[in-house]
Design a protein around this motif. Structure first.
Motif, PDB file in Angstrom:
ATOM      1  N   LYS A  38      -2.800  -7.722 -38.675  1.00  0.00           N
ATOM      2  CA  LYS A  38      -3.269  -8.795 -37.788  1.00  0.00           C
ATOM      3  C   LYS A  38      -2.183  -9.189 -36.797  1.00  0.00           C
ATOM      4  N   SER A  39      -0.933  -8.959 -37.162  1.00  0.00           N
ATOM      5  CA  SER A  39       0.193  -9.330 -36.323  1.00  0.00           C
ATOM      6  C   SER A  39       1.155  -8.147 -36.232  1.00  0.00           C
ATOM      7  N   ALA A  40       1.715  -7.943 -35.055  1.00  0.00           N
ATOM      8  CA  ALA A  40       2.686  -6.863 -34.873  1.00  0.00           C
ATOM      9  C   ALA A  40       4.076  -7.288 -35.323  1.00  0.00           C
ATOM     10  N   ILE A  41       4.262  -8.574 -35.582  1.00  0.00           N
ATOM     11  CA  ILE A  41       5.564  -9.086 -36.018  1.00  0.00           C
ATOM     12  C   ILE A  41       5.806  -8.677 -37.467  1.00  0.00           C
ATOM     13  N   TRP A  42       6.963  -8.087 -37.712  1.00  0.00           N
ATOM     14  CA  TRP A  42       7.305  -7.646 -39.053  1.00  0.00           C
ATOM     15  C   TRP A  42       8.682  -8.202 -39.386  1.00  0.00           C
ATOM     16  N   ALA A  43       8.698  -9.278 -40.134  1.00  0.00           N
ATOM     17  CA  ALA A  43       9.958  -9.877 -40.567  1.00  0.00           C
ATOM     18  C   ALA A  43      10.261  -9.324 -41.956  1.00  0.00           C
ATOM     19  N   ASP A  44      11.297  -8.501 -42.044  1.00  0.00           N
ATOM     20  CA  ASP A  44      11.622  -7.865 -43.319  1.00  0.00           C
ATOM     21  C   ASP A  44      12.194  -8.891 -44.292  1.00  0.00           C
ATOM     22  N   LYS A  45      11.579  -8.995 -45.449  1.00  0.00           N
ATOM     23  CA  LYS A  45      12.011  -9.938 -46.481  1.00  0.00           C
ATOM     24  C   LYS A  45      12.885  -9.201 -47.491  1.00  0.00           C
ATOM     25  N   ASP A  46      13.860  -9.899 -48.052  1.00  0.00           N
ATOM     26  CA  ASP A  46      14.760  -9.281 -49.023  1.00  0.00           C
ATOM     27  C   ASP A  46      14.158  -9.230 -50.421  1.00  0.00           C
ATOM     28  N   ALA A  47      13.476 -10.287 -50.822  1.00  0.00           N
ATOM     29  CA  ALA A  47      12.912 -10.355 -52.171  1.00  0.00           C
ATOM     30  C   ALA A  47      11.594  -9.589 -52.233  1.00  0.00           C
ATOM     31  N   PHE A  48      11.364  -8.943 -53.358  1.00  0.00           N
ATOM     32  CA  PHE A  48      10.153  -8.148 -53.536  1.00  0.00           C
ATOM     33  C   PHE A  48       8.892  -8.988 -53.383  1.00  0.00           C
ATOM     34  N   HIS A  49       8.828 -10.129 -54.087  1.00  0.00           N
ATOM     35  CA  HIS A  49       7.610 -10.925 -54.064  1.00  0.00           C
ATOM     36  C   HIS A  49       7.333 -11.514 -52.683  1.00  0.00           C
ATOM     37  N   GLU A  50       8.370 -11.843 -51.928  1.00  0.00           N
ATOM     38  CA  GLU A  50       8.185 -12.356 -50.569  1.00  0.00           C
ATOM     39  C   GLU A  50       7.660 -11.267 -49.637  1.00  0.00           C
ATOM     40  N   ALA A  51       8.200 -10.053 -49.776  1.00  0.00           N
ATOM     41  CA  ALA A  51       7.759  -8.941 -48.932  1.00  0.00           C
ATOM     42  C   ALA A  51       6.307  -8.576 -49.229  1.00  0.00           C
ATOM     43  N   LEU A  52       5.945  -8.559 -50.512  1.00  0.00           N
ATOM     44  CA  LEU A  52       4.565  -8.238 -50.883  1.00  0.00           C
ATOM     45  C   LEU A  52       3.611  -9.299 -50.343  1.00  0.00           C
ATOM     46  N   ALA A  53       3.937 -10.572 -50.520  1.00  0.00           N
ATOM     47  CA  ALA A  53       3.097 -11.655 -50.016  1.00  0.00           C
ATOM     48  C   ALA A  53       2.976 -11.593 -48.495  1.00  0.00           C
ATOM     49  N   PHE A  54       4.074 -11.271 -47.826  1.00  0.00           N
ATOM     50  CA  PHE A  54       4.067 -11.178 -46.364  1.00  0.00           C
ATOM     51  C   PHE A  54       3.107 -10.094 -45.885  1.00  0.00           C
ATOM     52  N   HIS A  55       3.163  -8.918 -46.495  1.00  0.00           N
ATOM     53  CA  HIS A  55       2.311  -7.815 -46.041  1.00  0.00           C
ATOM     54  C   HIS A  55       0.839  -8.033 -46.421  1.00  0.00           C
ATOM     55  N   ILE A  56       0.594  -8.675 -47.544  1.00  0.00           N
ATOM     56  CA  ILE A  56      -0.792  -9.001 -47.904  1.00  0.00           C
ATOM     57  C   ILE A  56      -1.386  -9.935 -46.850  1.00  0.00           C
ATOM     58  N   GLU A  57      -0.624 -10.966 -46.482  1.00  0.00           N
ATOM     59  CA  GLU A  57      -1.096 -11.920 -45.474  1.00  0.00           C
ATOM     60  C   GLU A  57      -1.174 -11.273 -44.092  1.00  0.00           C
ATOM     61  N   ARG A  58      -0.207 -10.430 -43.786  1.00  0.00           N
ATOM     62  CA  ARG A  58      -0.150  -9.772 -42.476  1.00  0.00           C
ATOM     63  C   ARG A  58      -1.367  -8.891 -42.218  1.00  0.00           C
ATOM     64  N   HIS A  59      -1.910  -8.307 -43.282  1.00  0.00           N
ATOM     65  CA  HIS A  59      -3.072  -7.434 -43.139  1.00  0.00           C
ATOM     66  C   HIS A  59      -4.394  -8.147 -43.431  1.00  0.00           C
ATOM     67  N   GLY A  60      -4.331  -9.452 -43.649  1.00  0.00           N
ATOM     68  CA  GLY A  60      -5.549 -10.232 -43.843  1.00  0.00           C
ATOM     69  C   GLY A  60      -6.200 -10.018 -45.198  1.00  0.00           C
ATOM     70  N   ASP A  61      -5.430  -9.601 -46.183  1.00  0.00           N
ATOM     71  CA  ASP A  61      -5.959  -9.376 -47.524  1.00  0.00           C
ATOM     72  C   ASP A  61      -5.714 -10.599 -48.391  1.00  0.00           C
ATOM     73  N   THR A  62      -6.358 -10.599 -49.535  1.00  0.00           N
ATOM     74  CA  THR A  62      -6.035 -11.523 -50.598  1.00  0.00           C
ATOM     75  C   THR A  62      -5.572 -10.674 -51.776  1.00  0.00           C
ATOM     76  N   VAL A  63      -5.006 -11.304 -52.777  1.00  0.00           N
ATOM     77  CA  VAL A  63      -4.561 -10.566 -53.955  1.00  0.00           C
ATOM     78  C   VAL A  63      -5.758  -9.864 -54.602  1.00  0.00           C
ATOM     79  N   TRP A  64      -6.881 -10.570 -54.678  1.00  0.00           N
ATOM     80  CA  TRP A  64      -8.068 -10.016 -55.343  1.00  0.00           C
ATOM     81  C   TRP A  64      -8.644  -8.843 -54.550  1.00  0.00           C
ATOM     82  N   HIS A  65      -8.662  -8.978 -53.215  1.00  0.00           N
ATOM     83  CA  HIS A  65      -9.202  -7.888 -52.393  1.00  0.00           C
ATOM     84  C   HIS A  65      -8.266  -6.674 -52.432  1.00  0.00           C
ATOM     85  N   LEU A  66      -6.966  -6.916 -52.456  1.00  0.00           N
ATOM     86  CA  LEU A  66      -6.003  -5.820 -52.565  1.00  0.00           C
ATOM     87  C   LEU A  66      -6.198  -5.083 -53.881  1.00  0.00           C
TER      88      LEU A  66
END
Length: 136
Positions: A38-66
């Motif tokens: 949904k966004s071309a902005i990609w802010a690289d996160k250091d922590a695993f859980h932050e990076a996963l949450a960022f990419h889930i939100e960035r692609h418009g998914d939810t945990v359940w849909h993923l």
């Protein structure tokens, strides 16, 4: 005893086969194999859980849909597993979990090993360091 009018109503609702009844609620979203970000902005996160949450939100998914998108009918992975990963309460360690990370990377078109590189170091081969010497 049930009044006659009520008996008629009860029997008429039971006559409709379950396959013809409409399901309630919103229709489920279709699963797209490679969703666009949904966004071309990609802010690289250091922590695993932050990076996963960022990419889930960035692609418009939810945990359940993923979970629905990356698991098949024979996969025995609980939906809450990914929710724990995003919350940061658990990290993937098993072979199956690391395989799921590969599926997520493929779905979001990330480089191979992107999430695995963000995992905290865990000694997975501790048993090999304490082997007994062989007698020849």
């Amino acid at each position: 005893m049930i009044p006659k009018a009520r008996r008629k109503r009860i029997s008429s609702t039971r006559a409709i086969p379950p396959s013809l009844k409409k399901k309630r609620g919103p229709k489920p979203r279709p699963v797209v194999e490679l969703p666009q970000a949904k966004s071309a902005i990609w802010a690289d996160k250091d922590a695993f859980h932050e990076a996963l949450a960022f990419h889930i939100e960035r692609h418009g998914d939810t945990v359940w849909h993923l979970h629905k998108a990356i698991t098949g009918p024979k996969d025995r992975v609980d939906r809450k597993t990914i929710a724990h990963w995003v919350a940061g309460t658990k990290v993937p360690r098993s072979v199956t979990s690391l395989e799921l990370l590969g599926r997520i990377e493929k779905r979001y078109q990330l480089p191979a090993g992107y999430f695995a590189a963000k995992l905290p170091h865990v000694d997975r081969a501790a048993g090999q360091a304490h082997q007994r010497p062989r007698l020849v």
